[in-house]
Scaffold this motif. Structure first.
Motif, PDB file in Angstrom:
ATOM      1  N   ALA A  78      60.513   3.333  22.859  1.00  0.00           N
ATOM      2  CA  ALA A  78      59.098   2.936  22.840  1.00  0.00           C
ATOM      3  C   ALA A  78      58.623   2.676  24.254  1.00  0.00           C
ATOM      4  CB  ALA A  78      58.913   1.695  21.981  1.00  0.00           C
ATOM      5  N   LEU A  79      57.402   3.117  24.522  1.00  0.00           N
ATOM      6  CA  LEU A  79      56.765   2.892  25.821  1.00  0.00           C
ATOM      7  C   LEU A  79      55.704   1.819  25.620  1.00  0.00           C
ATOM      8  CD1 LEU A  79      56.300   6.647  26.815  1.00  0.00           C
ATOM      9  CD2 LEU A  79      58.284   5.155  27.197  1.00  0.00           C
ATOM     10  N   PHE A  80      55.824   0.736  26.355  1.00  0.00           N
ATOM     11  CA  PHE A  80      54.893  -0.382  26.191  1.00  0.00           C
ATOM     12  C   PHE A  80      54.128  -0.532  27.504  1.00  0.00           C
ATOM     13  CE2 PHE A  80      54.838  -5.047  24.392  1.00  0.00           C
ATOM     14  CZ  PHE A  80      53.451  -4.993  24.340  1.00  0.00           C
ATOM     15  N   GLY A  81      52.931   0.002  27.529  1.00  0.00           N
ATOM     16  CA  GLY A  81      52.123  -0.049  28.746  1.00  0.00           C
ATOM     17  C   GLY A  81      51.231  -1.279  28.736  1.00  0.00           C
ATOM     18  N   GLY A  82      50.929  -1.782  29.913  1.00  0.00           N
ATOM     19  CA  GLY A  82      50.024  -2.934  29.979  1.00  0.00           C
ATOM     20  C   GLY A  82      49.796  -3.355  31.411  1.00  0.00           C
ATOM     21  N   THR A  83      48.924  -4.334  31.552  1.00  0.00           N
ATOM     22  CA  THR A  83      48.696  -4.876  32.884  1.00  0.00           C
ATOM     23  C   THR A  83      49.797  -5.891  33.200  1.00  0.00           C
ATOM     24  OG1 THR A  83      46.398  -4.819  32.162  1.00  0.00           O
ATOM     25  CG2 THR A  83      46.803  -5.657  34.329  1.00  0.00           C
ATOM     26  N   PHE A  84      50.222  -6.610  32.162  1.00  0.00           N
ATOM     27  CA  PHE A  84      51.279  -7.610  32.305  1.00  0.00           C
ATOM     28  C   PHE A  84      50.982  -8.560  33.477  1.00  0.00           C
ATOM     29  CE2 PHE A  84      53.626  -3.961  30.277  1.00  0.00           C
ATOM     30  CZ  PHE A  84      53.664  -4.525  29.015  1.00  0.00           C
ATOM     31  N   ASP A  85      49.812  -9.176  33.399  1.00  0.00           N
ATOM     32  CA  ASP A  85      49.335 -10.043  34.500  1.00  0.00           C
ATOM     33  C   ASP A  85      49.088 -11.455  33.988  1.00  0.00           C
ATOM     34  OD1 ASP A  85      48.511 -10.801  36.993  1.00  0.00           O
ATOM     35  OD2 ASP A  85      46.560  -9.833  36.888  1.00  0.00           O
ATOM     36  N   PRO A  86      50.124 -12.211  33.586  1.00  0.00           N
ATOM     37  CA  PRO A  86      51.543 -11.868  33.573  1.00  0.00           C
ATOM     38  C   PRO A  86      52.011 -11.438  32.176  1.00  0.00           C
ATOM     39  CG  PRO A  86      51.331 -14.211  33.207  1.00  0.00           C
ATOM     40  CD  PRO A  86      49.932 -13.660  33.288  1.00  0.00           C
ATOM     41  N   ILE A  87      53.276 -10.938  32.115  1.00  0.00           N
ATOM     42  CA  ILE A  87      53.928 -10.690  30.826  1.00  0.00           C
ATOM     43  C   ILE A  87      54.056 -12.041  30.116  1.00  0.00           C
ATOM     44  CG2 ILE A  87      56.280 -10.898  31.801  1.00  0.00           C
ATOM     45  CD1 ILE A  87      57.025  -8.560  29.825  1.00  0.00           C
ATOM     46  N   HIS A  88      53.893 -12.061  28.790  1.00  0.00           N
ATOM     47  CA  HIS A  88      53.920 -13.340  28.065  1.00  0.00           C
ATOM     48  C   HIS A  88      54.651 -13.229  26.727  1.00  0.00           C
ATOM     49  CE1 HIS A  88      50.717 -11.774  25.510  1.00  0.00           C
ATOM     50  NE2 HIS A  88      49.950 -11.551  26.576  1.00  0.00           N
ATOM     51  N   ALA A  89      54.714 -14.374  26.030  1.00  0.00           N
ATOM     52  CA  ALA A  89      55.488 -14.445  24.792  1.00  0.00           C
ATOM     53  C   ALA A  89      54.958 -13.482  23.716  1.00  0.00           C
ATOM     54  CB  ALA A  89      55.476 -15.882  24.261  1.00  0.00           C
ATOM     55  N   GLY A  90      53.652 -13.193  23.729  1.00  0.00           N
ATOM     56  CA  GLY A  90      53.088 -12.251  22.753  1.00  0.00           C
ATOM     57  C   GLY A  90      53.656 -10.853  22.964  1.00  0.00           C
ATOM     58  N   HIS A  91      53.764 -10.416  24.217  1.00  0.00           N
ATOM     59  CA  HIS A  91      54.348  -9.096  24.512  1.00  0.00           C
ATOM     60  C   HIS A  91      55.791  -9.027  24.013  1.00  0.00           C
ATOM     61  CE1 HIS A  91      51.415  -9.238  28.120  1.00  0.00           C
ATOM     62  NE2 HIS A  91      50.911  -8.395  27.242  1.00  0.00           N
ATOM     63  N   LEU A 104      52.037  -2.773  12.852  1.00  0.00           N
ATOM     64  CA  LEU A 104      53.040  -3.835  12.881  1.00  0.00           C
ATOM     65  C   LEU A 104      52.315  -5.127  12.541  1.00  0.00           C
ATOM     66  CD1 LEU A 104      56.053  -4.136  13.675  1.00  0.00           C
ATOM     67  CD2 LEU A 104      55.283  -4.559  16.009  1.00  0.00           C
ATOM     68  N   THR A 105      52.483  -5.569  11.310  1.00  0.00           N
ATOM     69  CA  THR A 105      51.651  -6.683  10.846  1.00  0.00           C
ATOM     70  C   THR A 105      52.374  -8.023  10.904  1.00  0.00           C
ATOM     71  OG1 THR A 105      52.402  -6.230   8.628  1.00  0.00           O
ATOM     72  CG2 THR A 105      50.323  -5.227   9.279  1.00  0.00           C
ATOM     73  N   THR A 106      53.616  -8.002  11.364  1.00  0.00           N
ATOM     74  CA  THR A 106      54.412  -9.232  11.295  1.00  0.00           C
ATOM     75  C   THR A 106      54.244 -10.123  12.522  1.00  0.00           C
ATOM     76  OG1 THR A 106      56.223  -7.911  12.151  1.00  0.00           O
ATOM     77  CG2 THR A 106      56.206  -8.305   9.785  1.00  0.00           C
ATOM     78  N   VAL A 107      53.488  -9.673  13.516  1.00  0.00           N
ATOM     79  CA  VAL A 107      53.317 -10.493  14.714  1.00  0.00           C
ATOM     80  C   VAL A 107      51.930 -11.130  14.677  1.00  0.00           C
ATOM     81  CG1 VAL A 107      53.340 -10.506  17.237  1.00  0.00           C
ATOM     82  CG2 VAL A 107      54.724  -8.856  15.988  1.00  0.00           C
ATOM     83  N   ALA A 108      51.870 -12.410  14.926  1.00  0.00           N
ATOM     84  CA  ALA A 108      50.563 -13.080  14.966  1.00  0.00           C
ATOM     85  C   ALA A 108      50.566 -14.049  16.133  1.00  0.00           C
ATOM     86  CB  ALA A 108      50.296 -13.815  13.654  1.00  0.00           C
ATOM     87  N   SER A 109      50.661 -13.500  17.328  1.00  0.00           N
ATOM     88  CA  SER A 109      50.707 -14.350  18.518  1.00  0.00           C
ATOM     89  C   SER A 109      49.322 -14.462  19.129  1.00  0.00           C
ATOM     90  CB  SER A 109      51.681 -13.751  19.542  1.00  0.00           C
ATOM     91  OG  SER A 109      51.470 -14.358  20.791  1.00  0.00           O
ATOM     92  N   HIS A 110      48.928 -15.687  19.414  1.00  0.00           N
ATOM     93  CA  HIS A 110      47.600 -15.916  20.019  1.00  0.00           C
ATOM     94  C   HIS A 110      47.654 -15.855  21.543  1.00  0.00           C
ATOM     95  CE1 HIS A 110      45.152 -17.159  16.530  1.00  0.00           C
ATOM     96  NE2 HIS A 110      46.342 -17.397  16.009  1.00  0.00           N
ATOM     97  N   VAL A 111      48.846 -15.674  22.100  1.00  0.00           N
ATOM     98  CA  VAL A 111      48.960 -15.741  23.563  1.00  0.00           C
ATOM     99  C   VAL A 111      48.318 -14.517  24.204  1.00  0.00           C
ATOM    100  CG1 VAL A 111      50.530 -16.072  25.499  1.00  0.00           C
ATOM    101  CG2 VAL A 111      51.183 -16.887  23.234  1.00  0.00           C
ATOM    102  N   SER A 112      47.631 -14.727  25.314  1.00  0.00           N
ATOM    103  CA  SER A 112      47.107 -13.617  26.115  1.00  0.00           C
ATOM    104  C   SER A 112      47.344 -13.948  27.581  1.00  0.00           C
ATOM    105  CB  SER A 112      45.610 -13.414  25.868  1.00  0.00           C
ATOM    106  OG  SER A 112      44.889 -14.511  26.403  1.00  0.00           O
ATOM    107  N   SER A 113      47.356 -12.911  28.401  1.00  0.00           N
ATOM    108  CA  SER A 113      47.512 -13.150  29.849  1.00  0.00           C
ATOM    109  C   SER A 113      46.334 -13.962  30.363  1.00  0.00           C
ATOM    110  CB  SER A 113      47.585 -11.821  30.607  1.00  0.00           C
ATOM    111  OG  SER A 113      48.679 -11.064  30.172  1.00  0.00           O
ATOM    112  N   THR A 114      45.153 -13.712  29.808  1.00  0.00           N
ATOM    113  CA  THR A 114      43.958 -14.456  30.237  1.00  0.00           C
ATOM    114  C   THR A 114      44.179 -15.950  30.037  1.00  0.00           C
ATOM    115  OG1 THR A 114      42.604 -12.594  29.560  1.00  0.00           O
ATOM    116  CG2 THR A 114      41.462 -14.683  29.880  1.00  0.00           C
ATOM    117  N   GLU A 115      44.723 -16.308  28.876  1.00  0.00           N
ATOM    118  CA  GLU A 115      44.949 -17.735  28.603  1.00  0.00           C
ATOM    119  C   GLU A 115      45.965 -18.310  29.593  1.00  0.00           C
ATOM    120  OE1 GLU A 115      46.964 -18.704  24.964  1.00  0.00           O
ATOM    121  OE2 GLU A 115      46.822 -20.852  25.402  1.00  0.00           O
TER     122      GLU A 115
END
Ligand code: ATP
Length: 230
Positions: free
Chosen positions: A19-32, A189-200
């Motif tokens: 799997a290729l997981f692209g993102g800004t990752f600014d920063p990478i967080h628990a949701g990722h 993928l419906t099993t993940v419900a993380s509210h974390v974002s890099s913005t937060e």
């Protein structure tokens, strides 16, 4: 060795699922990390490549943390999981100057370099809803399968609406978490419900609040040690 096995050197080789997981990752967080772990388990992936983008085409106005820091944090997060690989596929070519990469080119490059592997692209529901704005998105929908993670505030049933009708496959799956296209499949993928974002995470750091638990431990140490997002 028989002559038949000589002619079929890869007949029993395991086809790797990557799997290729692209993102800004600014920063990478628990949701990722939660998304990647859930995808790994559900699709029996051999590897998840985290691909920090030098400069995503849709975030050209936002000031990004230098690539080298974002990559370092991705690498630290990956060091805790043997199937997670930090990727330099979208690193700035000269080391610093931001360079716009398009996902279609990155996916095609991986496929060219590893023609025997099966590729998925991982993204959140918010990102997939934007896919019609991506370069050559119709070709991208043909180029790999997708694993789209639910994200609070985004309805997964809306995802079907961004797929051009002519891309939809003739067979309809009874599985509500699977959209079958002519050349690929979009898995929900419906099993993940993380509210974390890099913005937060960034906002909390600006306000000198704790980010404990929102990012992997080594990433927290790095952010605090380098005084990032102050
Ligand atoms: P920002 O808040 O800066 O916009 P972000 O938290 O969305 O960042 P990105 O690096 O832009 O992080 O995200 C990379 C990918 O991960 C995107 O496809 C995004 O939708 C997905 N993603 C990020 N956070 C989550 C989450 N909590 N749940 C599911 N998917 C997520």
């Amino acid at each position: 060795m028989t002559s038949a096995s000589l002619h079929k050197p890869h007949a029993h080789a395991h086809r790797r699922s990557v799997a290729l997981f692209g993102g800004t990752f600014d920063p990478i967080h628990a949701g990722h990390i939660a998304v990647a772990q859930a995808a790994l388990r559900r699709f029996h992936l051999d590897a998840v490549h985290f691909i920090p983008s030098s400069r995503p085409p849709h975030k050209t106005k936002q000031a990004l943390t230098p690539f080298i820091h974002r990559y370092a944090m991705v690498a630290l997060a990956c060091s805790e999981h043997k199937e997670f690989i930090p990727s330099l596929a979208e690193a700035p070519p000269d080391g610093t100057a931001p360079h716009v990469f398009y996902t279609i080119d990155t996916v095609r490059r991986y496929r060219r370099e590893h023609p025997d592997d099966h590729f998925y692209f991982i993204g959140g529901a918010d990102q997939f809803l934007e896919i019609p704005t991506w370069r050559s998105y119709e070709a991208l929908l043909d180029a790999c399968d997708f694993i789209i993670a639910s994200r609070p505030g985004f309805r997964l049933d809306a995802l079907r609406l961004v797929i051009p009708p002519e891309k939809l496959g003739r067979t309809h799956s009874n599985d509500p978490n699977k959209i079958v296209l002519r050349k690929s499949v979009v898995h929900l993928l419906t099993t993940v419900a993380s509210h974390v974002s890099s913005t937060e995470v960034r906002h909390r750091l600006e306000k000198h609040q704790s980010i404990h638990g929102l990012v992997p431990g080594r990433v927290e140490e790095y952010i605090l040690g380098q005084a990032l997002y102050r």
